[in-house]
Structures are given as structure tokens and as C-alpha cells.
Design a protein around this motif. Structure first.
Motif, PDB file in Angstrom:
ATOM      1  N   HIS A 157       0.827  -1.207   0.000  1.00 56.43           N
ATOM      2  CA  HIS A 157       0.000   0.000   0.000  1.00 56.43           C
ATOM      3  C   HIS A 157       0.861   1.257   0.000  1.00 56.43           C
ATOM      4  O   HIS A 157       0.590   2.219  -0.752  1.00 56.43           O
ATOM      5  N   ASP A 170      -5.719   1.064  -3.703  1.00 55.02           N
ATOM      6  CA  ASP A 170      -7.052   0.758  -3.182  1.00 55.02           C
ATOM      7  C   ASP A 170      -7.227  -0.741  -2.952  1.00 55.02           C
ATOM      8  O   ASP A 170      -7.844  -1.166  -1.966  1.00 55.02           O
ATOM      9  N   ARG A 174      -8.085  -2.529   0.591  1.00 52.60           N
ATOM     10  CA  ARG A 174      -9.199  -3.466   0.832  1.00 52.60           C
ATOM     11  C   ARG A 174      -8.701  -4.755   1.473  1.00 52.60           C
ATOM     12  O   ARG A 174      -9.355  -5.308   2.376  1.00 52.60           O
ATOM     13  N   LYS A 185      -7.523   6.544   2.914  1.00 51.08           N
ATOM     14  CA  LYS A 185      -7.105   6.731   1.527  1.00 51.08           C
ATOM     15  C   LYS A 185      -6.451   8.089   1.367  1.00 51.08           C
ATOM     16  O   LYS A 185      -6.929   9.098   1.846  1.00 51.08           O
TER      17      LYS A 185
END
Length: 259
Positions: A157, A170, A174, A185
Motif C-alpha cells: 500500500h 485501493d 481493501r 485513503k
């Protein structure tokens, strides 16, 4: 019906020229008599990899090129393979839209993920390094090894966010949420207003590379390169590649306090 030895199997491996697919190709090369490796690159671009696979192979290694941008491309690939062999014993799909991380081969799955990470960690191919962490993290989560999964997914990430690869960031977010970690985010932007990926694309374009060459360096498609160049032009107010070098120098100078 006669039984076949394991060495007589014919294996088709799609998406075999980068990341997990490439690591899997290396694992399979010495274990099958006929290996068909697929990738989107021209033959000349992956000659080194093919030479390595053929040196390790006990039999034949064939390369089939296709860019899966439509059903016709898939059908063409299938026809090319059928012209070279009358059977396919194993299909390992590593191309197109990602599927289950369990698609890697048997007990060698984890070794493949680790090998991919180790190889890309020593290169400038940050998107592939991030993707390798993501796939490994997904696999670990499905194996219920949550602590290890979180570590890999956090790394993925952070890398995707830093590079401005929002869709992959994204996806990693998740997966982290599924592993019990909440992620806020955010979009990484350089002080010049460009995301890190936009700045990379702009810098390579300013050096005279074509969209295809830039895509090959960054492991993205030519269309993605074109999309990010349009965003660079819109943000900087320029209309041609010729002006990119001057704009980048000016932005670099402003960040370091140089007039």
C-alpha cells in the motif's frame, strides 16, 4: 490409455515475463518437457529470460506473444499454442485481471512470492516490487497468517501510494481491511503538484523515450503512459514533450531553493 510421466507434461503459463509469473516460469522450467510462456513483449525484449529458461529446461521452452486487450487476442494465442502441441496438461493463468493468489504452483507458491520480492528489491522496478508484496500478502491472508499478511500489504500500500498507482493502492487497502487494519485513503503528490508516477513519466519522456519504452521501464501500458502525460501537460500548462526538461528543472530548482 497410457500414463504420462510428470516430465512429459505440457504447461502453458500466461503472464510469465514479469513478477510472480516470471518466478513461476523459473520454477517450472526444469520440471516439464514442454513449457509455453506467454507475455505481451516482443521476442527481442525477453531474449535474456528465454535463454535462462531454456538453459534450465529438460525439454522445450516456447514463447507466445499476445496483449490481452480483447477476445481476438486470446483466440489467436490459443491457435498458436494448438499449432505447436496436440495437448495442454496444465494452464497456469497469471495474466489479465488478477485472480486468486492460490493460482501459484503447489507448495512452491510461497517460495515463488519470496523470490519475486528478492529479485525486484534489487532493481528500480518499484511497481513490480509492490505488486509482488501485494500478491504475497493476499496469499498469506487467505492462509490465515494475518500478522505476516498485514506486513506485506502495508508495504504494498505504501509503495503504490507513493508511486501514485491509485487502483492498486485501493486494492491493497481493501486487503488490509479484510485483515483487520483500517487504512485512510490518500494520494501522494510531489511538491511540484505531480504524483510520483507522473513525474517519472515526465522525466523519461523528457529524455526522449517513446510511450512504449516508458511503459516497458515502468511496467505499465502505453495507454497508461499517454494518460499520465496528458495529466502532466494539464498541470504544467505545456503542450509538448520538448518543454518537459525545462519545466522539470525549474520544479527541481524550486524544491531545493535554487533560483
Amino acid at each position: 490409455m497410457t500414463s504420462r510421466n510428470a516430465d512429459e507434461t505440457a504447461v502453458v503459463l500466461t503472464g510469465a515475463t514479469s513478477g510472480i509469473g516470471q518466478a513461476t516460469a523459473r520454477l517450472l522450467a526444469s520440471r516439464t518437457s514442454r513449457l509455453f510462456v506467454h507475455g505481451p513483449q516482443r521476442l527481442s525484449e525477453i531474449a535474456g529470460l528465454l535463454a535462462e529458461l531454456r538453459a534450465a529446461s529438460r525439454g522445450e521452452v516456447h514463447y507466445v506473444q499476445a496483449d490481452f486487450d480483447g477476445l481476438a487476442a486470446v483466440e489467436k494465442l490459443a491457435a498458436e499454442i494448438s499449432n505447436r502441441t496436440d495437448r495442454v496438461d496444465v494452464l497456469v493463468n497469471n495474466a489479465g485481471r488478477p485472480g486468486s493468489p492460490r493460482r501459484s504452483v503447489g507448495g512452491d507458491a510461497e517460495a515463488g512470492y519470496r523470490e519475486a520480492i528478492d529479485r525486484f528489491a534489487g532493481t528500480r522496478l518499484r511497481p513490480e516490487l509492490a505488486r509482488s508484496h501485494l500478491l504475497y500478502g493476499e496469499w498469506l491472508r487467505r492462509e490465515r497468517r494475518l500478522s505476516e499478511a498485514r506486513e506485506r500489504l502495508r508495504t504494498a500500500h505504501e509503495l503504490f501510494t507513493t508511486m501514485g498507482l491509485g487502483a492498486f493502492a485501493d486494492r491493497a487497502a481493501r486487503e488490509l481491511e479484510a485483515a483487520g487494519i483500517s487504512v485512510r485513503k490518500r494520494e501522494a503528490v510531489t511538491s511540484g503538484g505531480l504524483t510520483p508516477l507522473e513525474e517519472q513519466v515526465a522525466r523519461l519522456a523528457s529524455e526522449g523515450l517513446t510511450n512504449a519504452e516508458i511503459g516497458s521501464r515502468l511496467f505499465v501500458s502505453s495507454r497508461t503512459v499517454e494518460y499520465h502525460l496528458h495529466k502532466v501537460f494539464a498541470k504544467t500548462g505545456i503542450r509538448s514533450r520538448n518543454a518537459l526538461a525545462m519545466v522539470l528543472r525549474r520544479r527541481s530548482g524550486s524544491r531545493t531553493g535554487v533560483a
